[in-house]
Scaffold this motif. Structure first.
Motif, PDB file in Angstrom:
ATOM      1  N   GLU A 189      29.635  14.873  38.326  1.00 23.28           N
ATOM      2  CA  GLU A 189      29.149  15.946  39.190  1.00 23.28           C
ATOM      3  C   GLU A 189      27.763  15.609  39.768  1.00 23.28           C
ATOM      4  O   GLU A 189      27.518  15.788  40.966  1.00 23.28           O
ATOM      5  N   GLU A 190      26.883  15.129  38.900  1.00 25.58           N
ATOM      6  CA  GLU A 190      25.544  14.746  39.358  1.00 25.58           C
ATOM      7  C   GLU A 190      25.622  13.598  40.366  1.00 25.58           C
ATOM      8  O   GLU A 190      24.899  13.578  41.369  1.00 25.58           O
ATOM      9  N   ALA A 191      26.504  12.648  40.079  1.00 26.55           N
ATOM     10  CA  ALA A 191      26.639  11.504  40.991  1.00 26.55           C
ATOM     11  C   ALA A 191      27.099  11.970  42.362  1.00 26.55           C
ATOM     12  O   ALA A 191      26.581  11.538  43.402  1.00 26.55           O
ATOM     13  N   ARG A 192      28.070  12.883  42.375  1.00 24.69           N
ATOM     14  CA  ARG A 192      28.589  13.371  43.648  1.00 24.69           C
ATOM     15  C   ARG A 192      27.487  14.066  44.439  1.00 24.69           C
ATOM     16  O   ARG A 192      27.361  13.885  45.652  1.00 24.69           O
ATOM     17  N   ALA A 193      26.675  14.864  43.746  1.00 27.02           N
ATOM     18  CA  ALA A 193      25.571  15.555  44.428  1.00 27.02           C
ATOM     19  C   ALA A 193      24.605  14.539  45.032  1.00 27.02           C
ATOM     20  O   ALA A 193      24.131  14.706  46.167  1.00 27.02           O
ATOM     21  N   LEU A 194      24.298  13.463  44.300  1.00 28.67           N
ATOM     22  CA  LEU A 194      23.387  12.446  44.824  1.00 28.67           C
ATOM     23  C   LEU A 194      24.008  11.693  45.998  1.00 28.67           C
ATOM     24  O   LEU A 194      23.323  11.359  46.972  1.00 28.67           O
ATOM     25  N   LEU A 195      25.308  11.444  45.896  1.00 25.25           N
ATOM     26  CA  LEU A 195      25.994  10.763  47.001  1.00 25.25           C
ATOM     27  C   LEU A 195      25.931  11.596  48.277  1.00 25.25           C
ATOM     28  O   LEU A 195      25.754  11.068  49.373  1.00 25.25           O
ATOM     29  N   PHE A 196      26.078  12.914  48.124  1.00 25.69           N
ATOM     30  CA  PHE A 196      26.041  13.787  49.298  1.00 25.69           C
ATOM     31  C   PHE A 196      24.672  13.761  49.978  1.00 25.69           C
ATOM     32  O   PHE A 196      24.557  14.039  51.171  1.00 25.69           O
ATOM     33  N   GLU A 197      23.625  13.426  49.202  1.00 25.26           N
ATOM     34  CA  GLU A 197      22.293  13.333  49.816  1.00 25.26           C
ATOM     35  C   GLU A 197      22.171  12.109  50.726  1.00 25.26           C
ATOM     36  O   GLU A 197      21.245  12.027  51.527  1.00 25.26           O
ATOM     37  N   LEU A 198      23.087  11.165  50.563  1.00 22.00           N
ATOM     38  CA  LEU A 198      23.025   9.934  51.360  1.00 22.00           C
ATOM     39  C   LEU A 198      23.694  10.088  52.726  1.00 22.00           C
ATOM     40  O   LEU A 198      23.611   9.184  53.561  1.00 22.00           O
ATOM     41  N   ILE A 199      24.408  11.179  52.941  1.00 21.66           N
ATOM     42  CA  ILE A 199      25.221  11.327  54.152  1.00 21.66           C
ATOM     43  C   ILE A 199      25.005  12.691  54.779  1.00 21.66           C
ATOM     44  O   ILE A 199      24.403  13.576  54.165  1.00 21.66           O
ATOM     45  N   SER A 200      25.480  12.842  55.992  1.00 16.66           N
ATOM     46  CA  SER A 200      25.488  14.174  56.612  1.00 16.66           C
ATOM     47  C   SER A 200      26.708  14.272  57.521  1.00 16.66           C
ATOM     48  O   SER A 200      27.401  13.284  57.752  1.00 16.66           O
ATOM     49  N   THR A 201      26.949  15.479  57.998  1.00 12.65           N
ATOM     50  CA  THR A 201      28.109  15.676  58.871  1.00 12.65           C
ATOM     51  C   THR A 201      27.907  14.903  60.161  1.00 12.65           C
ATOM     52  O   THR A 201      26.825  14.921  60.750  1.00 12.65           O
ATOM     53  N   LEU A 202      28.940  14.227  60.600  1.00 12.27           N
ATOM     54  CA  LEU A 202      28.835  13.375  61.784  1.00 12.27           C
ATOM     55  C   LEU A 202      28.923  14.223  63.056  1.00 12.27           C
ATOM     56  O   LEU A 202      29.399  15.357  63.023  1.00 12.27           O
ATOM     57  N   PRO A 203      28.479  13.667  64.179  1.00 11.63           N
ATOM     58  CA  PRO A 203      28.539  14.421  65.438  1.00 11.63           C
ATOM     59  C   PRO A 203      29.972  14.581  65.947  1.00 11.63           C
ATOM     60  O   PRO A 203      30.898  13.949  65.448  1.00 11.63           O
ATOM     61  N   ALA A 204      30.115  15.430  66.951  1.00 18.34           N
ATOM     62  CA  ALA A 204      31.437  15.720  67.530  1.00 18.34           C
ATOM     63  C   ALA A 204      31.781  14.699  68.600  1.00 18.34           C
ATOM     64  O   ALA A 204      30.913  14.068  69.192  1.00 18.34           O
ATOM     65  N   GLU A 205      33.071  14.537  68.814  1.00 23.48           N
ATOM     66  CA  GLU A 205      33.561  13.801  69.968  1.00 23.48           C
ATOM     67  C   GLU A 205      34.752  14.587  70.513  1.00 23.48           C
ATOM     68  O   GLU A 205      35.259  15.486  69.843  1.00 23.48           O
ATOM     69  N   THR A 206      35.188  14.250  71.714  1.00 24.16           N
ATOM     70  CA  THR A 206      36.271  15.007  72.336  1.00 24.16           C
ATOM     71  C   THR A 206      37.531  14.166  72.365  1.00 24.16           C
ATOM     72  O   THR A 206      37.489  13.013  72.786  1.00 24.16           O
ATOM     73  N   VAL A 207      38.644  14.738  71.905  1.00 19.14           N
ATOM     74  CA  VAL A 207      39.918  14.008  71.952  1.00 19.14           C
ATOM     75  C   VAL A 207      40.956  14.867  72.663  1.00 19.14           C
ATOM     76  O   VAL A 207      40.823  16.089  72.753  1.00 19.14           O
ATOM     77  N   ALA A 208      41.986  14.202  73.158  1.00 19.10           N
ATOM     78  CA  ALA A 208      43.087  14.931  73.782  1.00 19.10           C
ATOM     79  C   ALA A 208      43.802  15.774  72.726  1.00 19.10           C
ATOM     80  O   ALA A 208      43.880  15.383  71.551  1.00 19.10           O
ATOM     81  N   LEU A 209      44.326  16.916  73.144  1.00 20.86           N
ATOM     82  CA  LEU A 209      45.010  17.809  72.218  1.00 20.86           C
ATOM     83  C   LEU A 209      46.099  17.080  71.433  1.00 20.86           C
ATOM     84  O   LEU A 209      46.266  17.299  70.234  1.00 20.86           O
ATOM     85  N   SER A 210      46.819  16.183  72.105  1.00 20.35           N
ATOM     86  CA  SER A 210      47.936  15.530  71.419  1.00 20.35           C
ATOM     87  C   SER A 210      47.457  14.522  70.378  1.00 20.35           C
ATOM     88  O   SER A 210      48.258  14.006  69.609  1.00 20.35           O
ATOM     89  N   ASP A 211      46.155  14.230  70.344  1.00 26.51           N
ATOM     90  CA  ASP A 211      45.606  13.347  69.311  1.00 26.51           C
ATOM     91  C   ASP A 211      44.790  14.116  68.274  1.00 26.51           C
ATOM     92  O   ASP A 211      44.134  13.501  67.431  1.00 26.51           O
TER      93      ASP A 211
END
Lengths: 390, 390
Positions: free
Chosen positions: B5-27
């Protein structure tokens, strides 16, 4: 009219398992194994240490015993000599155990000075050696049918399988029909709506392993439908959506019959999705779904997904129904099998309040289809019912 | 050493939510919605008939009443006139209800001769009309985070959403390290084995929505590892496998530190998979997994999948643990959290008999990781235990 079960059996008569093709291992996840895979080697291919430590003779191990370190065996670079009495070889996890040694004392149980080690803690009686072939031996098989998981891919890699025979993806052509439809992104006229069924069904069927082609919307004319059927050429399964009801504009049946379709059945005793027809057009199976979006998607779950899985050679074509307790009472059911949009949570399952088959917003909130048999009586909260997760 | 649990919390500190991109509805199926989607129209955009029948005035309906059919309203082609007293318009499912009418009598309840219809069965009091906007209204939103299901795709199509803002796929670079490794399809030397971890992890992480690059195997030299890290450039997450244990050949930590890695932690109190390190290399998160294949895959489930989901912006980064009853007794657990390979069926859950972390054949048969807390006592058959489905 026939039952859902009878319809599924008839649909299965229209198709068969598709032939195999070969794909690279890195593209094989999620595909269905088509032929036996056989390991051509033992894993590990040699006796391997499971720990970092010293390889030596087990009979010489006692507290304070001293050994001379004569070399080193690393993963990929074995010690090629022989371990004699009073000798030890430094060894790392995964490395081949040198000849003459039959035990690995872990590093933490030793003290080292220069080329000498002393047993400082009496080790456990474990040898810390993995016998050759303990994971698998040459000739070990992975057999179909099996939808390949990440674990299977890892195992096949270890078996040195670089390419994998998998069932070819079923090609499904989706045709929506109707003058009222335009594609997403277009500007609908005042009487028009957006074609949504093909997009939902594509997502559903591709997730199950199909390759799906969305064809242009067919208008309510013979020639437009004939053009659409022509564009579907090469598909294993052609699905039309809409135009299969009792209206005067139901051209789908006429046109497909004109193209030589041998009709298998027409209409199933179910809700939603009563108008449904099926048959064969040459080598191609054909299914006609109702145009109401919820009906089309429910038919996708109950009929198209099982057909795709059957063509892939998967054993379990429909997940087994699960049971849950009603969180709210249910009225009695009519004469048709009913697949009610429902919400399942920790308090139980409840049917969505509006079961109209046009409501995609309700379907998108649902996570289950609550299954009711014909004439199922009214049921109080707490009764156990069956559902299909969606 | 830290907990899972502690490891997962520390791992989450290394990353963040990525930006958006636009895709076609069928993808967009399987992608994670990044921004609100808003319907720009009502569905249906007009009062629509839910049945095939005749549109007329409800107050005029009685048994044997007769109406003159003055026209027809089909889906996509409405009747543009007005329905007056004693008049009816032939109407089809999904078609706009003409002005002046407020009810649709279904076809089966009428008899028609030429331009005249007679009510032959007293219809139900239902109007068979769907109000405009009953499915959704302009302005109705679908909000993130949400991994898009087939039902969402259908609903977005109906909303006339042709392109969808989704979170960019996390790019994960996988580096296996070790002189003992060759790629599948190559001919291993006598001391060598096949690189399997990268292939298994690629399948696992791509199924969760990552884009995975398998890099060439890094040899046990500084320069080879530096080359591999160089090839990983642009990845959001770099994962090394192997070379993170206590052996003298554990270069991964040295090389990554030399490249500027800020180490977050090293070692987790768990089995399998004890050697695990993590840190940040500039903008890139770095995780070092143990080389034993089962350890690497279990760490994939416990750490890498949650990291990928967190980067995608998914709310539930780890599925909740489930409970099952032991089909066979279990010995006591040691001081580390243990994720045991296990088989779950209708008789209960049983730990696989050999828990050695090198056995991919055992992992491929398992369908659950049975979770044991440190020092969990011995348990008899029938005891309830927790597991993670795999």
């Amino acid at each position: 009219m026939i039952t859902v079960e009878e319809a599924r059996a008839l649909l299965f008569e229209l198709i068969s398992t598709l032939p195999a093709e070969t794909v690279a291992l890195s593209d094989a996840a999620g595909r269905v194994l088509a032929q036996d895979i056989e390991a051509t080697r033992d894993q590990p291919p040699f006796e391997a240490s499971s720990m970092d430590g010293y390889a030596l003779k087990a009979t010489e191990v006692e507290l304070h015993a001293m050994f001379k370190v004569i070399g080193e065996s690393a993963a990929g670079n074995r010690y090629t000599g022989r371990v004699g009495p009073g000798q030890a070889v430094r060894i790392f996890t995964g490395a081949p155990v040198p000849e003459g040694a039959d035990s690995v004392v872990i590093q933490e149980d030793t003290e080292r000075r220069g080329d000498l080690i002393t047993i400082s803690d009496l080790p456990s009686p474990k040898t810390n050696i993995r016998p050759s072939g303990v994971d698998f031996k040459a000739g070990t098989k992975i057999s179909p049918p099996r939808r390949l998981r990440a674990e299977d891919i890892a195992l096949m890699a270890a078996m040195n399988v670089a390419t994998v025979p998998v069932t070819r993806k079923p090609v499904v052509a989706l045709i929506s029909t109707g003058d009222e439809l335009v594609m997403p992104g277009e500007t609908p006229g005042p009487d028009q709506i957006i074609a949504s069924n093909t997009f939902g069904l594509k997502a559903l069927l591709e997730d199950a392993g199909a390759h799906v082609r969305i064809l242009p919307v067919a208008r309510d004319t013979v020639s437009s439908l004939e053009t659409a059927f022509g564009l579907a050429e090469g598909a294993d399964l052609v699905v039309t959506i809409g135009g299969a009801s009792v209206g005067d504009y139901d051209l789908v049946s006429d046109v497909s019959t004109g193209l030589g379709m041998e009709q298998s059945f027409y209409k199933i005793r179910m809700r939603p999705g009563k108008p449904l027809m099926a048959g064969r057009l040459g080598q191609t199976a054909m299914v006609g779904l109702p145009g109401n979006p919820v009906s089309a998607m429910v038919c996708g779950y109950l009929f198209l997904l099982p057909m795709v899985r059957r063509m892939l050679g998967v054993e379990q074509v429909l997940p087994p129904l699960r049971t849950a307790r009603l969180a709210e009472p249910l009225g009695e059911n009519g004469p048709r099998e009913h697949y009610m949009r429902a919400m399942l949570d920790e308090t139980g399952i409840r049917a969505c309040s509006d079961q109209d088959s046009s409501l995609l917003s309700v379907l998108a909130q649902a996570n289950a289809l609550l299954v009711r048999i014909p004439h199922d009586p009214a049921r109080p909260a707490g009764d156990e019912v069956q559902y299909l997760p969606i």
